[in-house]
Design a protein around this motif. Structure first.
Motif, mmCIF file in Angstrom:
data_model
loop_
_atom_site.group_PDB
_atom_site.id
_atom_site.type_symbol
_atom_site.label_atom_id
_atom_site.label_comp_id
_atom_site.label_asym_id
_atom_site.label_seq_id
_atom_site.Cartn_x
_atom_site.Cartn_y
_atom_site.Cartn_z
ATOM 1 N N GLY B 27 0.897 -1.078 -0.251
ATOM 2 C CA GLY B 27 -0.215 0.171 -0.215
ATOM 3 C C GLY B 27 0.585 1.605 -0.346
ATOM 4 O O GLY B 27 2.046 1.186 0.268
ATOM 5 N N GLY B 28 0.544 2.067 -0.545
ATOM 6 C CA GLY B 28 1.399 3.330 -1.003
ATOM 7 C C GLY B 28 2.377 3.470 -1.506
ATOM 8 O O GLY B 28 2.400 2.524 -2.337
ATOM 9 N N ARG B 179 -0.974 8.568 -7.186
ATOM 10 C CA ARG B 179 -1.187 8.313 -5.425
ATOM 11 C C ARG B 179 -2.925 8.403 -5.740
ATOM 12 O O ARG B 179 -3.251 7.664 -4.777
ATOM 13 N N ARG B 180 -3.920 8.764 -6.893
ATOM 14 C CA ARG B 180 -4.447 8.256 -6.639
ATOM 15 C C ARG B 180 -4.884 6.982 -6.956
ATOM 16 O O ARG B 180 -5.660 6.021 -6.414
ATOM 17 N N GLN B 183 -4.328 4.674 -4.073
ATOM 18 C CA GLN B 183 -5.534 5.442 -2.261
ATOM 19 C C GLN B 183 -6.726 3.552 -3.472
ATOM 20 O O GLN B 183 -7.590 3.016 -2.473
ATOM 21 N N ASP B 184 -7.381 3.904 -4.590
ATOM 22 C CA ASP B 184 -8.132 3.331 -5.411
ATOM 23 C C ASP B 184 -8.671 1.603 -4.844
ATOM 24 O O ASP B 184 -8.774 1.168 -5.321
ATOM 25 N N GLY B 186 -5.523 0.274 -4.153
ATOM 26 C CA GLY B 186 -4.252 -0.558 -2.960
ATOM 27 C C GLY B 186 -3.152 -0.747 -3.620
ATOM 28 O O GLY B 186 -2.928 -1.880 -3.190
ATOM 29 N N SER B 188 0.656 -1.333 -4.464
ATOM 30 C CA SER B 188 1.641 -0.273 -4.270
ATOM 31 C C SER B 188 2.969 0.007 -5.058
ATOM 32 O O SER B 188 2.821 -0.676 -5.999
ATOM 33 N N TRP B 202 4.830 13.625 -2.397
ATOM 34 C CA TRP B 202 3.726 12.485 -2.812
ATOM 35 C C TRP B 202 3.803 11.172 -1.878
ATOM 36 O O TRP B 202 3.461 10.283 -1.977
ATOM 37 N N ASP B 204 4.815 8.099 0.428
ATOM 38 C CA ASP B 204 4.326 8.075 1.791
ATOM 39 C C ASP B 204 5.079 7.369 2.965
ATOM 40 O O ASP B 204 5.320 7.927 3.890
#
Lengths: 315, 251
Positions: B27-28, B179-180, B183-184, B186, B188, B202, B204
């Protein structure tokens, strides 16, 4: 773009018609029909098959080294196959043609492998560098071949192999070329893989392609195609360069759709050279490979200097 | 999760990466930063299984990228190379379509086609779909390759300096899109960035590298301290805060 394919097909059929009709003897009666079966039909088929094989070999080797300015006679493939053929002629002159062909293909494969090792060390920035390296490499192998032929009194053979021509093609002496058709089908089945090879090793592997295995398969096909043409009709340089480049300019680089056209284009170019060679000094003949080198050189210069084709849509 | 243990990598006799152990959470966006020659690209290539290791091992969601069949690997991790220099006459749609190849191996389904369309759409390539790569600008070509990597639809995306050929607007658009994406969906992303502020704005998490070693791996605001940056880049930076994100200014 859509209407061009039928136009080219009609042109190809016309060429086939001319090639069948053209000859010192006119075929007028049924008694003459055997001439068709024994000489004209085989000759036409041989030119088409040889051209298709050379063009396909060219496009595959271009994808493998990611450079569109090479072809089997610029990667040492043809010259190595010729060296192999010479050595077989020297040591086992009575060997069956299948054996000769296999050994020529193996020699071609080894020679291509050597070129690949050179290519990996050549800087990538200048696309002209690789064909020059290949030219020198092929030249060295050719020099060695000539020396061996000279010291064993076999120079005459080399002369015959070096310049392909089709006047000697008759029933029973060209049938091996049909193997080109089988290899073309095999290539078509792996067309996507060969296209992905052209994206380079890392990108290809990242897409899940078994790069080493696919490249090896490609090189084996290139060597076998080159050996087939060499042993049956002789060396025919630059078809493998010109046909794929013309098609790439016209239709792009996706081999799934292009392979059949590249094959037909190569066949058409070789057949056209043969027909021109038969007409120019009728009833004498000029070897097709010689005719093609003249026209091929002009097309090649045009390919080099013409501005790169812009967006694909309208071309 | 990507787990790296005791990874060393050499080119010939030259050591490039030394004994790296690192765990990347799923993630991220994780950014790899560091000076030239720190080994960021090499680490990325090692993770995607394209380099043989001198020592150590890697697991990506449990899969060993060096031993797994090519096709299995290509459905878990996708790598975008640094400025792919291919001057090809493939069309954009064809190139992006090859992103689906690990899934369909030559027989695209309707779902594959839809995925390609979505990739073209989300990287604003729809209008360029029938152009050849050769006829595109460097930035457009870069976007086409990123779209191919995206279409590969792997849980992990590894991007090697994707901002290289992009102007500020396209660079920002790309980062916002990534980024989107995380988020949308999941997914990585591990991304090598040259511009520290792109990472600051940008990412994480940041992995800081120097001389073939990992010297820091933390959440972005925690890692971006003047001291850490001085250790990594051998120069002083001020770290400010703007709209809740760190901003790095060289002194």
């Amino acid at each position: 773009m859509r209407f061009q394919t039928p136009v080219l097909l009609v042109a190809l059929l016309a060429l086939v018609g001319i090639s069948l009709w053209l000859g010192a003897a006119s075929v007028t009666s049924w008694q003459d029909a055997w001439l068709f079966g024994v000489s004209r039909l085989p000759r036409t088929a041989a030119a088409l098959l040889a051209g298709a094989g050379l063009a396909l070999a060219g496009v595959v080797v271009q994808q493998v080294v990611q450079n569109r300015l090479v072809e089997p006679s610029l990667t040492g493939t043809t010259e190595s196959a010729m060296l192999g053929l010479l050595l077989v002629t020297l040591w086992a002159p009575g060997m069956a043609i299948a054996g000769k062909m296999t050994l020529a293909a193996l020699a071609g494969l080894a020679g291509t492998g050597g070129f690949l090792m050179l290519a990996q060390r050549a800087p990538r920035q200048d696309p002209m560098l690789l064909p020059i390296v290949g030219l020198i490499y092929a030249g060295i192998i050719w020099a060695a071949t000539t020396w061996i032929a000279w010291s064993t009194d076999l120079l005459q053979y080399l002369g015959v192999w070096r310049l392909a021509e089709f006047s000697g093609v008759m029933q029973g002496r060209y049938e091996w070329l049909w193997a080109v058709g089988a290899l073309a089908l095999l290539l078509y089945a792996v067309a996507d893989r060969i296209t992905i090879l052209g994206l380079g090793r890392e990108q290809a592997r990242s897409l899940g392609l078994n790069y080493g295995q696919t490249r090896a398969l490609g090189l084996v096909i290139v060597s076998v195609l080159s050996a087939l043409v060499l042993v049956t009709v002789g060396a025919f340089p630059f078809v493998g360069l010109i046909a794929p480049n013309l098609v790439s300019r016209w239709r792009g680089d996706n081999l799934r759709g292009n392979l059949p056209i590249i094959a037909l284009g190569g066949g058409g170019l070789v057949l056209a050279s043969d027909v021109i060679g038969r007409v120019l000094r009728y009833p004498f003949e000029i070897p097709a490979a010689l005719v093609f080198s003249v026209f091929g050189a002009v097309i090649f210069l045009w390919l080099l200097f013409a501005a790169p084709a812009r967006s694909g849509g309208q071309s | 999760m990507i787990q790296i243990e005791g990874l060393s990598y050499r080119v010939g006799k030259t050591p490039i990466l030394h004994d790296i152990s690192l765990t990347l959470k799923p993630g991220g966006i994780t950014a790899l930063i560091g000076p030239n020659g720190a080994g960021k690209s090499s680490l990325l290539h090692c993770i995607s299984g394209l380099h043989d290791l001198a020592a150590g091992h890697i697991r990506i969601d449990g899969l060993d990228p060096l031993r797994a069949p090519d096709r299995d690997r290509a459905r878990v991790v996708a790598l975008l190379q640094q400025s792919p220099g291919v001057v090809s006459r493939l069309r954009v749609r064809e190139l992006v379509g090859f992103g689906r190849w690990p899934h369909h191996q030559g027989r695209p389904t309707a779902q594959d086609t839809a995925m390609v369309d979505a990739a073209l759409e989300s990287f604003t390539l729809t209008d360029l779909a029938d152009r050849t790569l050769e006829s595109l600008s460097g930035g457009q070509r870069q976007r086409a390759f990123i779209a191919m990597t995206y279409a590969q639809d792997t849980p992990w995306l590894l991007l090697d300096e994707p901002l290289n050929a992009l102007d500020p607007r396209h660079a920002r658009d790309l980062m916002a899109r990534l980024r989107r994406l995380v988020q949308d969906t999941g997914r990585s992303i591990v991304i090598v960035l040259h511009d520290i502020n792109a990472a600051a704005g940008w990412a994480d998490r940041i992995v800081a590298m120097k001389d073939g070693r990992v010297i820091g791996h933390q959440d972005t605001p925690d890692l971006l301290t003047p001291d850490m940056l001085e250790t990594v880049f051998d120069m002083r930076f001020d770290v400010l805060t703007h709209q809740g994100r760190p901003v790095v200014i060289s002194r």
